[in-house]
Write a protein that holds these residues in place. Sequence first.
Motif, short mmCIF file in Angstrom:
data_model
loop_
_atom_site.label_atom_id
_atom_site.label_comp_id
_atom_site.label_asym_id
_atom_site.label_seq_id
_atom_site.Cartn_x
_atom_site.Cartn_y
_atom_site.Cartn_z
N SER A 206 -6.38 8.76 9.72
CA SER A 206 -7.39 10.04 9.82
C SER A 206 -8.69 9.67 10.03
CB SER A 206 -7.39 10.76 8.52
OG SER A 206 -8.30 11.85 8.58
N ALA A 207 -9.17 8.54 9.46
CA ALA A 207 -10.42 7.92 9.56
C ALA A 207 -10.60 7.37 11.04
CB ALA A 207 -10.76 6.97 8.70
N VAL A 208 -9.56 6.77 11.68
CA VAL A 208 -9.61 6.34 13.06
C VAL A 208 -9.53 7.51 14.03
CG1 VAL A 208 -8.08 5.30 14.66
CG2 VAL A 208 -8.43 4.18 12.54
N PHE A 209 -8.87 8.51 13.86
CA PHE A 209 -9.00 9.83 14.48
C PHE A 209 -10.39 10.25 14.60
CE2 PHE A 209 -4.32 9.45 14.63
CZ PHE A 209 -4.22 8.85 15.88
N ALA A 210 -10.93 10.38 13.19
CA ALA A 210 -12.19 11.32 13.13
C ALA A 210 -13.57 10.38 13.68
CB ALA A 210 -12.59 11.34 11.62
N ALA A 211 -13.09 9.21 13.64
CA ALA A 211 -13.97 8.45 14.41
C ALA A 211 -14.04 8.47 16.00
CB ALA A 211 -14.08 6.81 14.04
N LEU A 212 -12.86 8.70 16.34
CA LEU A 212 -12.87 8.87 17.83
C LEU A 212 -13.14 10.33 17.94
CD1 LEU A 212 -9.29 7.08 18.41
CD2 LEU A 212 -11.32 6.43 19.28
N THR A 213 -13.06 11.25 17.33
CA THR A 213 -13.46 12.61 17.35
C THR A 213 -15.15 12.65 17.66
OG1 THR A 213 -11.82 13.50 16.05
CG2 THR A 213 -13.81 14.81 16.24
N ALA A 214 -15.73 11.87 16.93
CA ALA A 214 -17.40 11.84 17.09
C ALA A 214 -17.55 11.28 18.41
CB ALA A 214 -17.92 10.97 15.88
N MET B 164 0.82 -1.10 -0.14
CA MET B 164 -0.01 0.08 -0.15
C MET B 164 1.02 1.02 0.07
SD MET B 164 -3.31 -0.51 0.14
CE MET B 164 -4.12 -1.66 0.04
N PRO B 165 0.58 2.36 -0.60
CA PRO B 165 1.21 3.59 -0.58
C PRO B 165 1.16 4.27 0.83
CG PRO B 165 -0.72 3.87 -1.91
CD PRO B 165 -0.73 2.34 -1.75
N ILE B 166 2.12 5.04 1.07
CA ILE B 166 2.14 5.54 2.60
C ILE B 166 0.87 6.51 2.85
CG2 ILE B 166 3.48 7.48 1.61
CD1 ILE B 166 3.75 5.74 5.00
N TRP B 167 0.17 7.30 1.73
CA TRP B 167 -0.82 8.00 1.70
C TRP B 167 -2.08 7.40 2.22
CZ3 TRP B 167 -5.33 6.65 -0.27
CH2 TRP B 167 -5.31 5.90 -1.71
N PHE B 168 -1.97 5.87 2.03
CA PHE B 168 -3.11 5.24 2.57
C PHE B 168 -3.26 4.96 3.99
CE2 PHE B 168 -4.80 0.87 3.90
CZ PHE B 168 -6.11 1.07 3.45
N TYR B 169 -1.80 4.93 4.72
CA TYR B 169 -1.85 4.57 5.98
C TYR B 169 -2.16 5.92 6.93
CZ TYR B 169 0.00 0.23 4.78
OH TYR B 169 0.12 -1.08 4.03
N TYR B 170 -1.85 7.18 6.23
CA TYR B 170 -2.24 8.50 6.79
C TYR B 170 -3.84 8.45 6.64
CZ TYR B 170 2.55 10.05 7.29
OH TYR B 170 3.93 10.06 7.63
N ALA B 171 -4.25 8.06 5.68
CA ALA B 171 -5.66 8.42 5.26
C ALA B 171 -6.48 7.36 6.47
CB ALA B 171 -6.27 8.09 3.86
N LEU B 172 -5.83 6.25 6.42
CA LEU B 172 -6.51 5.39 7.45
C LEU B 172 -6.58 5.83 8.95
CD1 LEU B 172 -7.83 2.55 7.86
CD2 LEU B 172 -6.07 1.44 8.00
#
Length: 141
Positions: free
Chosen positions: A11-19, A1-9
Amino acid sequence: MPIWFYYALASAVFAALTAIFAKVGLQGINSDFATFIRTIVIILALAAFLSYTKKWQPLHSLSMKNWVFLVLSGLATGASWLMYFKALQLGDASQVAPIDKLSLVLVTLFAVVFLGERPSGQDWLGIGLVAAGVLVLAFKR
């Protein structure tokens, strides 16, 4: 996987925790004030991160285009946060978060209109499925 994928993933985890964190933290206080507190925390955390990583840049190194679009992005982010926190305060996190993710669909549409991007048929299928999934999740009751 490209490195951006891990950053995006991440981000999704932190966004979920934010909610989840926000839903609990909003109890008994004004959602706009809560957004203010959140913003202060973000400013302090980013200042510490920039200092630690030595990534500060001189403000004069930004072009007028950088300034205009970063200010517009900041205003859009602020409006998004205010609306998101108000929605979380009034609704269930499991319904608010999916509607917020309609931004995925809107980003694609805006990218086509404003950036000239041309998603493939497979991309459009995925965006359509995301839109359908959002609607199924948001209006499950």
